[in-house]
Enzyme design. Sequence first.
Site, short mmCIF file in Angstrom:
data_model
loop_
_atom_site.label_atom_id
_atom_site.label_comp_id
_atom_site.label_asym_id
_atom_site.label_seq_id
_atom_site.Cartn_x
_atom_site.Cartn_y
_atom_site.Cartn_z
N TYR A 102 -5.93 -35.85 78.68
CA TYR A 102 -6.73 -37.01 78.27
C TYR A 102 -6.12 -37.82 77.13
CZ TYR A 102 -8.50 -33.29 75.14
OH TYR A 102 -8.61 -32.25 74.27
N HIS A 162 -8.84 -28.70 71.71
CA HIS A 162 -10.20 -28.34 71.29
C HIS A 162 -10.30 -26.84 71.06
CE1 HIS A 162 -14.54 -27.82 71.29
NE2 HIS A 162 -14.47 -27.08 72.39
N ARG A 203 -8.07 -34.49 65.41
CA ARG A 203 -7.78 -33.16 65.95
C ARG A 203 -6.40 -33.22 66.59
NH1 ARG A 203 -10.92 -32.01 70.76
NH2 ARG A 203 -8.91 -32.13 71.81
#
Lengths: 379, 335
Positions: free
Chosen positions: A288, A279, A275
């Site tokens: 993160y 998100h 990805r």
Amino acid sequence: MAKALDTKDAREAKPPRGSADSSNNSGDSIAAMLDANGVLTAEAERAANISDEELRTLYRLMVVSRRLDQEGLNLQRQGELGLWGPYAGHEAAQVGAAMAMAPTDWIFPYYRDFAMAVCRGIDPGAIMTIFRGLTHGAWNPNEYRFAPFIIPVGTQVPHAVGFALGCKLDHDDTAVLVGFGEGATSTGDWHEAMNFAAVFNVPLVFLCENNQWAISVPMRQQVSGRIADRAAGYGFPGVRVDGTDVLTVYAVVRAAADRARRGEGPYLVEALTYRTQAHTTSDDPTRYRTEADVEPWKSKDPIRRCAERLQARNAFDDAFAQAVSEEAEQRALAMRQHLLSAQTPHPASAFDLVFANPPESLLREKAEFIEALEPERGE
Amino acid sequence: MRTIAYRDALREAIREEMRRDERVYILGEDIAGYGGTYSVTKGLFEEFGAKRVKDTPLAEEVIAGAAIGSAIGGLRPIAELMTANFSLLASDQIINSLAKFHYMFGGQSKLPVVIRMPGGGGAQRGAQHSQMLETMYAHIPGLKVVMPATPYDAKGMLKSAIRDDDPVLFIEHELLYSVKGEVPDEGEEYTVPLNRGIVRREGTDVTIVTFSRMVHLSLQAAEELAKEGIQAEVIDLRSVRPIDLDLVLDSLRKTNRVVVAEEGWKYYGTGQGLAALIYEYGFDYLDAPIGHVAGKDVPMPYSKPLEQAALPTRDDIIAAVKAIVPAPAGAGAGA
């Protein structure tokens, strides 16, 4: 069993193409199509007999999907959408898998499978009206054999299993594809569905779009071992494939669907990708992960990889690339125009469709609501 | 009319609907050769075979989820969950999928799913196996929740539920399966609507509104009260969602007093919801506060004397009525 009413016509039609792995009936024949990196071997590519034109179609759909994804992001950033879940990096998995299914097959997507809907011929502008909150159902699931997007992670997997069970009861040739991310494989729904599918030997292809991130939780904290290996525990085969190579996904899912159609039961395909975006637009991935984490996967961009495959076949030139690019621009514009010109529904329509046969109390509540909204009508 | 047990009435409903419509099939744990934990599906496997009577793995989420998926494909599943207590495992599928899909799919997929399950206590099944959970489901828009009390209604309402294009949660009671009652001969067609209560006993002094097993205790209470000159009207709601409020309000206009009687817990439950509706729409007709008989506010004890103490009784209903109904003139003199 009788033919199901709503899908009778769909079920009566026969799948248009033959078996991709007719040489071998065992599930291992699919694993044998792949090299150590999960990429289709040259021999398997020849056997799969995928024409240049088919591959160009896959390329075109990926480019269009990437552009629509960007447009979705733009629209959200411009305040026209509440939320957008980017799927850049998933194009090979989604387009490859959706196009591998026969038009008469069914697909149960998860919320990120926008490109699958595009492959099914659903108007992207219509889909976007859902994300803008203008409609509940933007397409007829029975017409496109494409179930609506599901939000609670993993809950669509039991639905797909139940649908596939119905196909089996009907003795028809329908196969079913269900999409989900790697995070979904931690849910009880997923495990129960895997077992149920195996026990009843239903015609279902499980497609895990493993993008290695469940919001902020990386794959290594989500799953111990490999997702593809989970299938063996339930008594059916599974493979991990290079999920950035559309040709591989297409050939493998097609073989798995043909296998399912022959009555050989479920199959799990883990398409490993990444990805590259957030998100959703509510997420900030810089909290993160670093750019250095993402960098290696940029060289594995699905569109670039497909272009390289086409170039190797001498089936790619500037004119083709330009035409595809122009089509993508046109479709993005059409999507935007469709979305921005769509009408806002009347507030009272919130009461509609709660039931097929609504109780009087709900009809009364709706009437009271309308009266409060427009008092002059009640006079 | 012949007299048959509640479980036999349910079985007849399933059998008749399976014969009538090939899209109807049943799935659940131990329902095939075993005939169901409460013997409701006995003999159906022999008649309809493994294709339409499916023993499933022990997994409530996928039983409910698969029922939903097959309904999207046009089938009409009847899922049996062994008890309402275990339906909690399936509650995400029931609440987030089943109740929502007709709405979220823009009305383009019907969800003709029936989920059958028994609830209730009284058989020493303990805290995790004796709950009345209809409130949880009746709270959710998109679900119909019915709880028939008699064999006649069990058969007629199950047939209606199977034919209905909306999801129906069909909540039985463990202690009702052996209750007998009059039911027309098999094949003699009748159905009972999913949205209508019924007056089980006419009366003028108070209305007892109840459902499921408590209907029988309420009728017993009414007989006892009649001996003391109090005429109680007993309304069996039959369906807790939708609720036949008009029937309740019509009765209230006659009696001006209401007792709500249920087996489940008092707080935030079906009975309180019903009482709130009566206050909202019938306040002017009330001559006394609404009485409420409910289960004690504890997990169901396993110990028999403790369980009996936790369950509402006939005498609790009598006491609740007497608390709001003035003693009849000359009461106690000749009784």
